[in-house]
Motif scaffolding. Structure first.
Motif, PDB file in Angstrom:
ATOM      1  N   ARG A 190      43.511  45.368  37.787  1.00 41.02           N
ATOM      2  CA  ARG A 190      42.427  46.063  37.077  1.00 41.02           C
ATOM      3  C   ARG A 190      42.095  47.393  37.744  1.00 41.02           C
ATOM      4  O   ARG A 190      41.629  48.332  37.077  1.00 41.02           O
ATOM      5  CB  ARG A 190      41.184  45.172  37.000  1.00 41.02           C
ATOM      6  CG  ARG A 190      40.509  44.875  38.303  1.00 41.02           C
ATOM      7  CD  ARG A 190      39.141  44.209  38.088  1.00 41.02           C
ATOM      8  NE  ARG A 190      38.524  43.841  39.346  1.00 41.02           N
ATOM      9  CZ  ARG A 190      38.644  42.646  39.911  1.00 41.02           C
ATOM     10  NH1 ARG A 190      39.342  41.695  39.309  1.00 41.02           N
ATOM     11  NH2 ARG A 190      38.059  42.382  41.069  1.00 41.02           N
ATOM     12  N   LEU A 191      42.316  47.505  39.056  1.00 40.36           N
ATOM     13  CA  LEU A 191      42.065  48.773  39.739  1.00 40.36           C
ATOM     14  C   LEU A 191      43.073  49.825  39.302  1.00 40.36           C
ATOM     15  O   LEU A 191      42.749  51.001  39.172  1.00 40.36           O
ATOM     16  CB  LEU A 191      42.134  48.577  41.251  1.00 40.36           C
ATOM     17  CG  LEU A 191      41.098  47.627  41.853  1.00 40.36           C
ATOM     18  CD1 LEU A 191      41.276  47.538  43.365  1.00 40.36           C
ATOM     19  CD2 LEU A 191      39.686  48.106  41.524  1.00 40.36           C
ATOM     20  N   LEU A 192      44.313  49.376  39.065  1.00 39.25           N
ATOM     21  CA  LEU A 192      45.327  50.303  38.597  1.00 39.25           C
ATOM     22  C   LEU A 192      45.030  50.752  37.172  1.00 39.25           C
ATOM     23  O   LEU A 192      45.141  51.929  36.830  1.00 39.25           O
ATOM     24  CB  LEU A 192      46.706  49.641  38.663  1.00 39.25           C
ATOM     25  CG  LEU A 192      47.916  50.534  38.393  1.00 39.25           C
ATOM     26  CD1 LEU A 192      48.082  51.556  39.500  1.00 39.25           C
ATOM     27  CD2 LEU A 192      49.175  49.698  38.260  1.00 39.25           C
ATOM     28  N   ASP A 193      44.631  49.804  36.333  1.00 44.21           N
ATOM     29  CA  ASP A 193      44.332  50.131  34.930  1.00 44.21           C
ATOM     30  C   ASP A 193      43.143  51.090  34.815  1.00 44.21           C
ATOM     31  O   ASP A 193      43.128  51.971  33.953  1.00 44.21           O
ATOM     32  CB  ASP A 193      44.029  48.856  34.142  1.00 44.21           C
ATOM     33  CG  ASP A 193      45.247  47.947  34.049  1.00 44.21           C
ATOM     34  OD1 ASP A 193      46.374  48.460  34.191  1.00 44.21           O
ATOM     35  OD2 ASP A 193      45.069  46.732  33.857  1.00 44.21           O
ATOM     36  N   SER A 194      42.154  50.905  35.677  1.00 49.44           N
ATOM     37  CA  SER A 194      40.946  51.729  35.576  1.00 49.44           C
ATOM     38  C   SER A 194      41.092  53.070  36.271  1.00 49.44           C
ATOM     39  O   SER A 194      40.222  53.929  36.159  1.00 49.44           O
ATOM     40  CB  SER A 194      39.762  50.968  36.192  1.00 49.44           C
ATOM     41  OG  SER A 194      39.969  50.765  37.588  1.00 49.44           O
ATOM     42  N   GLU A 233      41.119  53.443  39.519  1.00 51.64           N
ATOM     43  CA  GLU A 233      40.469  53.428  40.833  1.00 51.64           C
ATOM     44  C   GLU A 233      41.474  53.462  41.963  1.00 51.64           C
ATOM     45  O   GLU A 233      41.141  53.801  43.094  1.00 51.64           O
ATOM     46  CB  GLU A 233      39.589  52.183  40.954  1.00 51.64           C
ATOM     47  CG  GLU A 233      38.432  52.148  39.969  1.00 51.64           C
ATOM     48  CD  GLU A 233      37.606  50.889  40.126  1.00 51.64           C
ATOM     49  OE1 GLU A 233      37.329  50.514  41.281  1.00 51.64           O
ATOM     50  OE2 GLU A 233      37.256  50.278  39.108  1.00 51.64           O
ATOM     51  N   HIS A 234      42.706  53.053  41.670  1.00 51.59           N
ATOM     52  CA  HIS A 234      43.748  53.101  42.699  1.00 51.59           C
ATOM     53  C   HIS A 234      44.794  54.110  42.273  1.00 51.59           C
ATOM     54  O   HIS A 234      45.379  54.013  41.198  1.00 51.59           O
ATOM     55  CB  HIS A 234      44.408  51.737  42.887  1.00 51.59           C
ATOM     56  CG  HIS A 234      45.617  51.808  43.783  1.00 51.59           C
ATOM     57  ND1 HIS A 234      45.524  51.884  45.149  1.00 51.59           N
ATOM     58  CD2 HIS A 234      46.941  51.826  43.482  1.00 51.59           C
ATOM     59  CE1 HIS A 234      46.749  51.945  45.664  1.00 51.59           C
ATOM     60  NE2 HIS A 234      47.621  51.901  44.679  1.00 51.59           N
ATOM     61  N   THR A 253      51.020  51.036  31.426  1.00 46.48           N
ATOM     62  CA  THR A 253      50.357  51.435  32.665  1.00 46.48           C
ATOM     63  C   THR A 253      50.949  52.773  33.089  1.00 46.48           C
ATOM     64  O   THR A 253      51.910  52.838  33.855  1.00 46.48           O
ATOM     65  CB  THR A 253      50.530  50.375  33.755  1.00 46.48           C
ATOM     66  OG1 THR A 253      50.163  49.094  33.232  1.00 46.48           O
ATOM     67  CG2 THR A 253      49.655  50.692  34.960  1.00 46.48           C
ATOM     68  N   ILE A 309      51.087  44.718  43.483  1.00 50.50           N
ATOM     69  CA  ILE A 309      50.049  44.686  42.445  1.00 50.50           C
ATOM     70  C   ILE A 309      50.110  43.331  41.753  1.00 50.50           C
ATOM     71  O   ILE A 309      51.056  43.039  41.018  1.00 50.50           O
ATOM     72  CB  ILE A 309      50.258  45.827  41.429  1.00 50.50           C
ATOM     73  CG1 ILE A 309      50.241  47.180  42.155  1.00 50.50           C
ATOM     74  CG2 ILE A 309      49.194  45.787  40.342  1.00 50.50           C
ATOM     75  CD1 ILE A 309      50.606  48.353  41.258  1.00 50.50           C
ATOM     76  N   VAL A 326      46.908  45.408  45.693  1.00 49.10           N
ATOM     77  CA  VAL A 326      46.053  46.060  44.698  1.00 49.10           C
ATOM     78  C   VAL A 326      45.887  45.107  43.522  1.00 49.10           C
ATOM     79  O   VAL A 326      46.867  44.517  43.046  1.00 49.10           O
ATOM     80  CB  VAL A 326      46.667  47.391  44.207  1.00 49.10           C
ATOM     81  CG1 VAL A 326      45.804  48.010  43.110  1.00 49.10           C
ATOM     82  CG2 VAL A 326      46.838  48.361  45.367  1.00 49.10           C
ATOM     83  N   HIS A 327      44.651  44.960  43.056  1.00 48.74           N
ATOM     84  CA  HIS A 327      44.415  44.147  41.860  1.00 48.74           C
ATOM     85  C   HIS A 327      44.793  44.973  40.627  1.00 48.74           C
ATOM     86  O   HIS A 327      44.507  46.176  40.557  1.00 48.74           O
ATOM     87  CB  HIS A 327      42.950  43.719  41.776  1.00 48.74           C
ATOM     88  CG  HIS A 327      42.713  42.593  40.826  1.00 48.74           C
ATOM     89  ND1 HIS A 327      42.690  42.774  39.464  1.00 48.74           N
ATOM     90  CD2 HIS A 327      42.509  41.261  41.044  1.00 48.74           C
ATOM     91  CE1 HIS A 327      42.476  41.611  38.870  1.00 48.74           C
ATOM     92  NE2 HIS A 327      42.363  40.676  39.802  1.00 48.74           N
TER      93      HIS A 327
END
Length: 573
Positions: free
Chosen positions: A322-326, A328-329, A355, A292, A319-320
């Protein structure tokens, strides 16, 4: 010897006495001057006469008039305070001079140049080991509250300052300033001081950038150490990653999450790959690793170029953040480890604690990289002031963990020797051997010292071999710049390797015999190259053929210098 607290209390007592003497003297002098009209009696005059009590010469005492009790008391207390102040000043001056002499005349001690957390950590570890230490700082700061630690103030890049620190008789020097060029300048100054000294000084230079550190280490391999100094470079993130994986190895093929590909994160990723590569390579599945990082793809591209084996042992997913924060991942499997590796300590702590998806799926441990031991690790793991997520959260302090003199002393030769052994283990495991059939297939720490010594000797000779064919070592930044030994070079270097091996064995008492006998130290290969059996020659040729791959595993590559003639290695400094 007075403790610092006892000395502090004594100073406070004399300050109190000095104030008391002044107040009593003022009151008494004012009363006394009533009977001495020939003297001025303004407040300033009284203060002036009062201060003379401290130098044993008050003018109004010329007469025989009886003194008030307050003045009588003050006339004894004030000189006592003055005498104490003079004694204390003389003691401090004498102590400072004695410490300077002790530092300059010290022998077989460690010199530490720097005043940051790295320097303080080294001082503590060396003192705990019973070593004498002299610290060189640019400002008169207290590195450690230990009177046995001597300090020299000045620019460590100046030979005169290093002479004052006793570098001429020291055993080891650590250049630990934050700036890499400053640390290199310290090594140059140490070389000038030690040029005519008997016995080499081991000088270890901290380089914060791992790529620069590798490049500088590469430049050291092909040269002969100059008189008086043995120089090496080290990087804390690389050492720390090794410490963490040694202490808490990843043994199961369960997912690993790595957040941040700064220096520590990259070193950790490569370390995971190298260790997983040695686990039954014929049947071991790839270790799933999720990376990440905002620049994960670009950074991994660089790592893949330098470590071409990494995709064969790790199943990498990027994984970016922002995908983890949102949300989406969402990882499919629970990770066995989560490493938060950002160089920014606040960002690492914030990421780990905010997170939630990193720890609600209950990994076995959540490791946070911090620069040095501080309040957070004490709060979480020391006094338990903060809840540590039921034992999940661990704070890993790079400076304290990697700033170990024993680790730092493992120089480039030791690193290459380890890699030579790892390459040997990998080759044996690939061909079907196992630790049950070959007792040399063990991790480096468990390898017998005699075999470690043999690997070190082989690593030490790499620079000489490269010089012999007009090639040099470089950090592995451009694998596309291909290199291959010619058949003639393989033959020549194999003969050199055989001679090196024979000299090593002869120094250990081995001689020629019809069959190998470890008790009588006989070996059939103790023959000149021309008379050596072809199968034995092929072993030496394979050592040469595998050399580019071994160096690649250690993060280096061979570069042929066009038009360069073989030459005798010259001094670096």
């Amino acid at each position: 010897m007075k403790t610092p607290f006892a000395a502090f209390r004594l100073r406070i007592a004399f300050i109190f006495l000095a104030v008391a003497a002044f107040v009593l003297g003022y009151v008494g002098m004012r009363t006394y001057l009533v009977s001495r009209p020939e003297f001025a009696r303004s407040p300033l005059d009284i203060v002036y006469y009062d201060l003379q009590l401290f130098v044993l010469d008050p003018i109004p005492f010329d007469g025989m008039t009886p003194l008030p009790w307050t003045l009588e008391l003050a006339r004894f207390i004030a000189p006592a305070v003055t005498i104490y102040a003079l004694i204390e000043a003389a003691r401090l001056m004498l102590t400072t001079e004695i410490r300077r002499i002790r530092a300059r005349e010290a022998r077989r001690h460690a010199v530490i140049c720097g005043e940051g957390p790295m320097a303080r950590g080294l001082v503590e570890k060396l003192r705990a080991a019973g070593r004498d230490v002299v610290v060189v700082t640019s400002t008169p700061v207290t590195v450690l509250d230990d009177p046995r630690v001597l300090q020299v103030v000045g620019d460590a890049r100046t030979p005169a300052v290093l002479r004052a620190a006793g570098v001429g008789r020291a055993e080891v020097l650590y250049a630990c300033e934050q700036d890499s060029s400053t640390n290199t300048g310290i090594a140059l100054a140490a070389h000038r001081v030690r040029r005519s000294a008997a016995g080499p000084l081991a000088a270890y230079v901290l380089i914060s950038d791992p790529d620069l550190c590798a490049a500088l280490r590469a430049r050291r391999l092909g040269v002969v150490d100059p008189p008086g100094i043995r120089l090496d470079f080290f990087n804390l993130d690389e050492l720390a990653a090794r410490v963490l994986l040694d202490r808490d190895p990843v043994d199961e093929c369960l997912p690993v999450t790595l957040v941040g590909l700064d220096g520590f994160g990259s070193a950790l990723l490569v370390g995971l790959a190298r260790r997983w590569r040695l686990r039954s390579p014929q049947s071991q599945p790839r270790l799933p690793v999720t990376v990440i990082d905002a620049d994960a793809d670009a950074t991994l591209s660089v790592i893949r170029r330098r470590c071409e084996f990494i995709d064969s042992v790790l199943d990498l997913t990027t994984v970016h953040p922002r995908l983890l924060d949102s949300g989406e991942h969402a990882p499919a499997d629970v990770p066995q480890r989560v490493y938060v590796c950002y160089r920014d300590e606040d960002l690492a702590l914030k990421t780990a604690l905010t997170t939630l998806r990193l720890w609600t799926r209950s990994p076995r441990s959540l490791v946070i990289r911090v620069e040095r031991q501080g309040m957070f690790d004490q709060a979480f793991q020391g006094v338990s002031l903060l809840e540590d997520l039921a034992g999940l959260l661990r704070v890993f302090a790079v400076t304290e963990e990697a700033g170990d003199p024993r680790l730092i002393a493992e120089d480039l030769i030791e690193q290459l020797a380890r890699t030579i052994h790892e390459n040997y283990v990998y080759g044996c495991l690939t061909s079907g051997e196992s630790p049950e059939t070959n007792d040399s297939l063990v991790a480096w720490p468990k390898l017998p010292e005699s075999l470690k010594k043999a690997n070190r000797s082989q690593a030490q000779d790499i620079g000489r071999k490269l010089k012999a064919v007009g090639a040099v070592l470089a950090s592995r930044v451009d694998p596309g710049l291909g290199f291959a030994f010619t058949e003639a070079e393989i033959e020549r270097l194999a003969a050199m390797e055989h001679r090196r091996w024979m000299d090593e064995r002869a120094a250990d008492g081995w001689t020629h015999g019809p069959s190998r006998d470890t008790v009588r130290k006989l070996h059939p290969d103790m023959e000149d190259w021309a008379r050596l059996h072809e199968s034995a020659k092929e072993k030496d040729r394979n050592v040469v053929r595998h050399l580019p791959a071994v160096l690649a595993m250690a993060g280096f590559q061979i570069v042929r210098m066009e038009g360069a003639a073989p030459e005798v290695p010259r001094s670096f400094l």
